[in-house]
Every structure is written in C-alpha cells, then in structure tokens.
Scaffold this motif. Structure first.
Motif, PDB file in Angstrom:
ATOM      1  N   SER A 107       0.866  -1.183   0.000  1.00 55.02           N
ATOM      2  CA  SER A 107       0.000   0.000   0.000  1.00 55.02           C
ATOM      3  C   SER A 107       0.899   1.229   0.000  1.00 55.02           C
ATOM      4  O   SER A 107       2.123   1.104   0.150  1.00 55.02           O
ATOM      5  N   GLY A 108       0.267   2.386  -0.121  1.00 46.50           N
ATOM      6  CA  GLY A 108       1.050   3.609  -0.018  1.00 46.50           C
ATOM      7  C   GLY A 108       1.676   3.750   1.360  1.00 46.50           C
ATOM      8  O   GLY A 108       2.830   4.158   1.496  1.00 46.50           O
ATOM      9  N   MET A 109       0.916   3.406   2.397  1.00 48.51           N
ATOM     10  CA  MET A 109       1.464   3.518   3.761  1.00 48.51           C
ATOM     11  C   MET A 109       2.643   2.575   3.960  1.00 48.51           C
ATOM     12  O   MET A 109       3.588   2.903   4.687  1.00 48.51           O
ATOM     13  N   TYR A 158      -0.467  13.723   4.368  1.00 49.07           N
ATOM     14  CA  TYR A 158      -1.568  12.755   4.386  1.00 49.07           C
ATOM     15  C   TYR A 158      -1.714  12.237   5.824  1.00 49.07           C
ATOM     16  O   TYR A 158      -0.708  11.993   6.503  1.00 49.07           O
ATOM     17  N   GLU A 167       5.815  16.168   1.020  1.00 46.04           N
ATOM     18  CA  GLU A 167       4.655  15.667   0.271  1.00 46.04           C
ATOM     19  C   GLU A 167       4.140  16.870  -0.509  1.00 46.04           C
ATOM     20  O   GLU A 167       3.735  17.863   0.085  1.00 46.04           O
ATOM     21  N   ASN A 215      -1.940  16.366   0.748  1.00 48.06           N
ATOM     22  CA  ASN A 215      -3.320  15.867   0.808  1.00 48.06           C
ATOM     23  C   ASN A 215      -3.963  16.281   2.123  1.00 48.06           C
ATOM     24  O   ASN A 215      -3.480  15.882   3.178  1.00 48.06           O
ATOM     25  N   ASP A 258       6.694  12.244  -1.066  1.00 45.50           N
ATOM     26  CA  ASP A 258       5.507  11.522  -1.527  1.00 45.50           C
ATOM     27  C   ASP A 258       5.029  12.231  -2.799  1.00 45.50           C
ATOM     28  O   ASP A 258       4.602  13.382  -2.752  1.00 45.50           O
ATOM     29  N   PHE A 304       0.277  12.706  -5.474  1.00 45.91           N
ATOM     30  CA  PHE A 304      -0.680  13.634  -6.091  1.00 45.91           C
ATOM     31  C   PHE A 304      -0.209  14.104  -7.470  1.00 45.91           C
ATOM     32  O   PHE A 304      -1.035  14.304  -8.363  1.00 45.91           O
ATOM     33  N   ALA A 317       1.666   6.261  -3.273  1.00 41.61           N
ATOM     34  CA  ALA A 317       0.502   5.405  -3.080  1.00 41.61           C
ATOM     35  C   ALA A 317       0.067   5.056  -4.500  1.00 41.61           C
ATOM     36  O   ALA A 317      -0.618   5.843  -5.160  1.00 41.61           O
ATOM     37  N   THR A 364      -1.960   2.992  -5.269  1.00 42.21           N
ATOM     38  CA  THR A 364      -3.410   2.861  -5.130  1.00 42.21           C
ATOM     39  C   THR A 364      -4.153   3.944  -5.917  1.00 42.21           C
ATOM     40  O   THR A 364      -5.283   3.733  -6.335  1.00 42.21           O
ATOM     41  N   LYS A 365      -3.503   5.099  -6.074  1.00 41.81           N
ATOM     42  CA  LYS A 365      -4.180   6.270  -6.653  1.00 41.81           C
ATOM     43  C   LYS A 365      -3.935   6.316  -8.166  1.00 41.81           C
ATOM     44  O   LYS A 365      -4.342   5.409  -8.857  1.00 41.81           O
TER      45      LYS A 365
END
Ligand code: PLP
Length: 392
Positions: free
Chosen positions: A82-84, A108, A151, A155, A180, A183, A202, A204-205
C-alpha cells in the motif's frame, strides 16, 4: 535508446522485456519457486539472480517496479502492499532510535500519525516545518536530523513544498530527502531531477488508476532500494500481492494518457468553480488563485494533477448537502481513479478531529476535495451545477 523514450513509450514498453514472448506481462502468483538441484538452490541464495520467494521478489512485481523506476528517472524501485507500506518502509530503512526527522505540514493523515506518533515510540523524534517556507526546514534541523520528508502537493490542502530549494538545503547538510509524489505523479513532477533522493507513491491512486488495487512503491538509487528491500520489506512484510502489481503495471501503461485528461479536466473544473456564486475559493496548482501558482508552474511542468479543492460559502452544512446531491461523482475517500470522487473531509475523514485542530491543518468547514476523473469535463460540471443548485 530506452533512456530517450518518451514517458508514454516507457510506460508501455518498460518491463515487457522480462517476458519477451508474451505480448502482455504474465501473472506469476506462485509463492515460491522450485530449484532444479541443490547446487542451483545454493547459487540462487548466494546470487539472488532468480526468483526464490515472493516476499523477496516476484517476476510480475518486477514489471511494475521497472515501470515506476523508469518514469521517475531512478535506478530502481520496490513495490509495496500500500502507499502507507511505502511511506513507513522508506522511513524505517533510514532512521534509527536517537535520530530526528523534519517533515512538512499538510501531510496525508496516515503519514502524519506515523511521523508524529509511531516513530517517536521507536525513539525517532520529528518536527513539522511549514510546507511553503523552505527556511523553516533549515531552521528545524538538528545535529541528529537524518531525513527531510516532503509531500507535494499535500493531501488534502494542495499546499506545495519548493522541492529544489529544500533538496539543496538537505544536500548542504548531508541529509536524505524523501518525497511523496502521489498527487503529482511522475508525469507532472519529477522530484529526482529536482535533487530529491527517494520518492514514495501510493500506487493505489493515479498509478493504478482504476480504484481496484492497493499498492505503493519506494523509488531511488539501487543501493537505497536494496536497503528498503532487505530491511523493512522482507522483515516487516509489506510486499505487494503479484495480482495487485499486475493490475498496477497495467494501469501505469496508460498513466501519461490518463494524466493529460485528469490535468485538463481538473483545470477546466477549477475555472468553472471559481466563477460559481456558492464557492468561496478554489485551490488548484495550475490555477492562478493557488497561493503557490508560480511554483507549481515551475516544478509541475506536466500539469496541475487531478485534484481540486474548494470551499463552499455555506460551510459544513453545504458540504454535507453537496455530498448528498451529486450523482456522477462518487462519495468516497480515495482519489486518482478514472471515476470522479469527492470527499467532504470535515464530516468524514476529519470528523473525529476537534474543530480547532482541523482548522489549524487547513481543513475548513466547507472544504471539498474533488478528485476529478477522466469522464467528459462538461458532464462532471453538469453534475456539480445540479448538486450545488439543489443545496443552495
Ligand atoms: N500518500 C498519500 C498522499 C495519500 O493520499 C495516501 C492515501 O490516500 C497514502 C499515501 C496512503 O496510501 P494507501 O491508502 O495506499 O496506503
């Protein structure tokens, strides 16, 4: 020749060399691989030049890793669950008890809690520096500072770090920088070219892009990625499922195409929102009302990304009402999907945060995070127009 390929060509072609007979990357779901002999097994462990065990590496995962490394202009990448897992692995590989890190404000929330609550439990202290003030990062340094963590855009406030300026400060002090880049994506912003050491995502995005696979990545020098792989990934176990890596690699093949559309749609919607009587303000990196518009045009040459934030004049109730009246846009916490998604943080993700702390973090009562998809911009605008009219 591959170095000269455009972003879109790299996104499609890189990684396919691992299975030259297959027109699309095969999916290897095996947990482990059979050795032909004891001698071959011994060689595999000594040289690690073939797949052994999927937590250590997997041929499908490698396709995703090669694509991300190529797009970020880095030597190597490691995929994570995952991103985390990417954020935590990148940090844990580079700090130890007694160290200190400086992180940007506007992180985030998962990263914020990891940096301000979890790392201190392991003896790593942290200081937050104001996102838009490079001098604040320098002022926060201590003799034991090991990492500056960025980041940008953040976010959900979309506040930015001046990446080149902060990376230069870090270099002058011999401190590692991690950013990060979720975005922006490498299509819009290439932090390694701006002097950053390590990029996390992440996936995921936007990288995966279709809202169907959690994943992440740490990107950097070959030596750094070995460090992350042999440390946190193998021992804490945050490796990605090969199936998710397969989906994300497939998503990356169209990332540059999709980002052109996300960027264009988001800018069009920011412009439209800025002229709407129920909207107090709009913030989008490539729209002039963003307080760091000039910086965005410099360090995000590819585009402003797919997320627009705006404040409703009607505050908290107007945010809830908008959530209730959209039809095309989906009410959900994520972003970076082909579908348009929206969140009203004050009533959802930040509901449990006390109002004072929420406002201090820039999460105002009527703030909407609008993650613009790749549908037709005019259809998204029609949906917003109707939903705003219904909540007037
Ligand atoms: N970084 C950013 C900027 C994010 O927005 C998120 C999730 O929203 C994460 C990291 C964490 O990613 P994941 O949910 O895949 O763990």
């Amino acid at each position: 020749m591959k170095e000269n390929w455009s972003m879109q060509t790299k996104a499609v072609q890189i990684g396919t060399e691992l299975a030259p007979q297959d027109v699309s990357p095969p999916l290897h779901m095996a947990n482990t691989y059979i050795f032909e002999s004891a001698e071959q097994a011994a060689h595999a462990f000594e040289c690690e030049d073939q797949p052994i065990y999927t937590r250590w590496g997997n041929p499908t995962t490698e396709v995703m890793e090669r694509k991300i490394a190529a797009l970020e202009g880095a030597q190597a990448a490691i995929a994570t669950a995952s991103g985390m897992a990417a954020v935590a692995s990148a940090l844990m590989a580079n700090v130890a008890a007694g160290d200190h890190i400086v992180a940007t404000t506007g992180l985030y929330s998962g990263t914020y809690h990891f940096v301000t609550e979890d790392l201190p439990r392991y003896g790593v202290e942290s200081t937050l520096a104001q996102a838009d003030d490079p001098a604040a990062f320098e002022a926060a340094l201590r003799p034991n500072t090991r990492v500056i963590y960025l980041e940008s855009p953040g976010n959900p406030t979309l506040m930015m770090n001046d990446i080149a300026a902060i990376a230069a400060i870090a270099k002058a002090h011999g401190i590692l920088t991690i950013i990060d880049n979720t975005f922006a994506t490498p299509v819009n912003q290439r932090p390694i070219e701006l002097g950053v050491d390590v990029v996390v995502h992440a996936a995921t995005k936007f990288l995966g892009g279709h809202g169907d696979a959690l994943g992440g990545a740490v990107v950097g020098s070959a030596a750094m990625i070995e460090r992350v792989k042999r440390g946190p990934i193998r021992r804490l176990g945050g490796c990605i499922s090969p199936f998710n890596a397969w989906l994300i690699a497939r998503g990356i093949s169209t990332l540059p195409l999709r980002m052109v559309r996300h960027n264009g749609n988001a800018l069009r919607i920011a412009e439209w929102l800025a002229g709407h009587p129920q909207v107090a303000w709009v913030r989008y990196p490539w729209y002039p009302t963003h307080p760091q518009y000039k910086l965005a045009r410099q360090q995000m040459p590819g585009g402003g990304g797919g997320v627009v934030v705006f404040e409703l004049k009607g505050g908290f109730d107007a945010g809830v009402c908008l959530m209730d009246h959209v039809e095309l846009a989906a009410r959900t916490v994520s972003l970076g999907d082909v579908r348009t998604l929206l969140t009203h943080p004050a009533s959802t993700t930040h509901h449990s945060v006390c109002r004072e702390a929420r406002l201090a973090a820039g999460i105002t009562d009527g703030l909407i995070r609008f993650a613009v998809g790749i549908e037709d911009a005019e259809d998204i605008i029609d949906d917003l127009h109707r939903a705003l009219a219904a909540s007037a």
